[in-house]
Design a protein around this motif. Structure first.
Motif, PDB file in Angstrom:
ATOM      1  N   GLN A   1      -7.334  -0.764  15.858  1.00  0.00           N
ATOM      2  CA  GLN A   1      -7.025  -0.815  14.428  1.00  0.00           C
ATOM      3  C   GLN A   1      -8.196  -1.550  13.792  1.00  0.00           C
ATOM      4  N   ALA A   2      -8.999  -0.831  12.999  1.00  0.00           N
ATOM      5  CA  ALA A   2     -10.284  -1.381  12.573  1.00  0.00           C
ATOM      6  C   ALA A   2     -10.343  -1.580  11.068  1.00  0.00           C
ATOM      7  N   ALA A   3     -11.049  -2.633  10.652  1.00  0.00           N
ATOM      8  CA  ALA A   3     -11.104  -3.031   9.248  1.00  0.00           C
ATOM      9  C   ALA A   3     -12.534  -3.106   8.749  1.00  0.00           C
ATOM     10  N   VAL A   4     -12.685  -2.752   7.461  1.00  0.00           N
ATOM     11  CA  VAL A   4     -13.939  -2.953   6.737  1.00  0.00           C
ATOM     12  C   VAL A   4     -13.613  -3.857   5.554  1.00  0.00           C
ATOM     13  N   GLY A   5     -14.081  -5.093   5.583  1.00  0.00           N
ATOM     14  CA  GLY A   5     -13.826  -6.002   4.471  1.00  0.00           C
ATOM     15  C   GLY A   5     -12.663  -6.945   4.719  1.00  0.00           C
ATOM     16  N   GLU A   6     -12.560  -7.943   3.846  1.00  0.00           N
ATOM     17  CA  GLU A   6     -11.595  -9.028   4.021  1.00  0.00           C
ATOM     18  C   GLU A   6     -10.149  -8.551   3.907  1.00  0.00           C
ATOM     19  N   LYS A   7      -9.883  -7.615   2.997  1.00  0.00           N
ATOM     20  CA  LYS A   7      -8.509  -7.133   2.858  1.00  0.00           C
ATOM     21  C   LYS A   7      -8.028  -6.470   4.142  1.00  0.00           C
ATOM     22  N   GLY A   8      -8.891  -5.679   4.734  1.00  0.00           N
ATOM     23  CA  GLY A   8      -8.532  -5.027   5.986  1.00  0.00           C
ATOM     24  C   GLY A   8      -8.330  -6.023   7.111  1.00  0.00           C
ATOM     25  N   ILE A   9      -9.182  -7.043   7.164  1.00  0.00           N
ATOM     26  CA  ILE A   9      -9.040  -8.068   8.206  1.00  0.00           C
ATOM     27  C   ILE A   9      -7.715  -8.809   8.055  1.00  0.00           C
ATOM     28  N   ALA A  10      -7.307  -9.076   6.829  1.00  0.00           N
ATOM     29  CA  ALA A  10      -6.014  -9.730   6.592  1.00  0.00           C
ATOM     30  C   ALA A  10      -4.872  -8.866   7.114  1.00  0.00           C
ATOM     31  N   ILE A  11      -4.982  -7.545   6.945  1.00  0.00           N
ATOM     32  CA  ILE A  11      -3.959  -6.636   7.474  1.00  0.00           C
ATOM     33  C   ILE A  11      -3.910  -6.723   8.995  1.00  0.00           C
ATOM     34  N   LEU A  12      -5.086  -6.774   9.634  1.00  0.00           N
ATOM     35  CA  LEU A  12      -5.128  -6.884  11.092  1.00  0.00           C
ATOM     36  C   LEU A  12      -4.474  -8.174  11.579  1.00  0.00           C
TER      37      LEU A  12
END
Length: 439
Positions: free
Chosen positions: A135-146
């Motif tokens: 499950q991969a994120a680009v940016g801070e919002k995505g990292i918060a979801i992770l």
């Protein structure tokens, strides 16, 4: 007599179908057929239901009807993730109620185990790999979801590994993502190859008819299914045709057939594989649910899957596929600048069946009519599990999985047209905009 005005009509270039082992389709039905059991829809749910019914009732013939060719429809057009863990996009941590999430995990695992057993028993060549998912994120919002998802998975006892940007190329080649959560347990596979193999290994008391599109249905003491070349008269009918259940007159105004779009590259050359690096097989799901799903396959192709449209008749639009192809190209080039110009060999649309409240249907629809529909994006595991369990329930079995499915409120009623299409497509468009660089 209820006329069915919306029939499957998928586009011609589904990459998984054309790159999977060829098989000889079964002949379509003609004339009159009398049966005890008839299942409409030879996707993952219908195949599981047919197999288990045949095992539960070995002296009965089970008729399985498919409008197109096995593997050509929705079950052969998904991204090939057989996922075990829950992914409730309505919850902040994607888990929600822990008791429910634990039951969902057990249900999905049942579907996985059932598929593993059949694939091993019959030697189905579907590139099945226990690779897990990123499950991969680009940016801070995505990292918060992770981070929220990791916390939620810990509540149900699932271990995960968070991977930083500097280490990600060792796993997936690309350095595009800022962080990824590796979740073991997901199986990656070639979905059309799986469906074809499941069809060709059905028990002997299953009769499969392909290219047999039902055009009308009449309910009574028996159910009559009419098509262009004849009719099937059956004691019991099982609908495993997802969004097309509404076309048969059931769950009307409750199902949301939603299309996603996939493109599959030609096989990478040895030089391109070396430039890409990373592991030989992997699958990435975006942190944001409207982002791009990306895979590297066993035969060294890259899959890009993104973009959404809602069409209430369950039929794709060729213009939409063409409109989304530039997005696929842009998504590929963002992630894989080291690969230069690698052409897409296949591009296609594929439907998933959603509901507004993320609930599926399982159980009785009408006298002698039953259904297992609406997997909300988890068709491989959930469709397989619910098809098997519906057949077990019809044989008189009860267990925790069946009781859990029967307790579901089912899909919510949706607003009438044209407000429904306007509203759903607006939500989809806004979601894709919010996904930003994860598309």
């Amino acid at each position: 007599m209820h006329k069915i005005t919306s029939l499957p009509g998928d586009d011609a270039r589904p990459g998984w179908f054309h790159t999977s082992p060829a098989r000889q389709p079964r002949p379509g039905h003609s004339g009159r057929k009398d049966a005890r059991w008839t299942i409409v829809g030879a996707g993952l749910t219908g195949l599981a239901a047919a197999r288990q019914l045949a095992l539960n009732f070995p002296d009965d013939e089970v008729v399985l009807v498919e409008a197109q060719q096995v593997g050509f429809g929705s079950s052969g057009r998904n991204a090939g993730f057989a996922i075990d863990v829950p992914h409730d996009i309505g919850a902040k941590d994607y888990i929600g109620d822990v008791t429910t999430a634990t039951k969902v995990l057990k249900l999905n695992t049942l579907g996985q185990d059932y598929l593993r057993e059949i694939v091993a028993q019959y030697g189905i060549d579907c590139q099945m790999s226990a690779s897990g998912k990123y499950q991969a994120a680009v940016g801070e919002k995505g990292i918060a979801i992770l981070e929220a998802y990791r916390s939620g998975l810990e509540k149900i006892g699932r271990a995960t590994t968070m991977i930083d940007a500097k280490d990600l190329p060792e796993h997936i080649g690309t350095s595009y993502y800022n962080k990824a959560l590796h979740i073991p347990g997901t199986l990656l596979l070639q979905p059309a190859a799986l469906v074809k193999g499941l069809a060709d290994s059905l028990p002997a008391n299953v009769t499969l008819y392909e290219h047999t599109a039902i055009t009308s249905i009449e309910q009574g003491d028996k159910i009559t299914l009419v098509h262009d070349r004849g009719m099937i008269v059956t004691d019991k009918l099982i609908l495993a045709n997802n969004g097309f259940a509404s076309a048969f007159g059931f769950l009307k105004g409750r199902l949301l057939p939603t299309f996603l779009y996939g493109s599959l590259t030609r096989p990478l050359t040895d030089d391109e594989q070396a430039r890409l690096g990373g592991q030989g097989v992997w699958g990435v799901i975006p942190a944001h649910p409207f982002g791009s799903t990306v895979r590297r396959t066993v035969d060294n192709r890259i899959l890009i899957r993104n973009s959404f449209n809602f069409y209430p008749d369950g039929r794709p639009r060729a213009s939409a596929l063409q409109r989304h192809l530039p997005t696929h190209r842009k998504s590929f080039e963002r992630r894989f600048p080291m690969l230069g110009k690698v052409d897409f060999e296949y591009s296609w649309s594929g439907a998933i069946c959603l509901s507004e409240n993320h609930e599926g249907f399982f159980g009785q629809l009408a006298p002698n009519v039953y259904g297992a529909t609406c997997c909300n994006g988890l068709g491989i595991t959930r469709g397989t599990a619910t098809g098997k369990l519906l057949a077990d329930w019809l044989a008189g079995e009860h267990n925790e999985h069946i009781d859990f499915l029967l307790s579901s409120p089912g899909p919510n009623k949706t607003p009438p047209q044209p407000f429904l299409s306007i509203g759903v497509n607006s939500v989809l468009k806004w979601g894709q905009f919010r996904a930003g660089l994860e598309v």
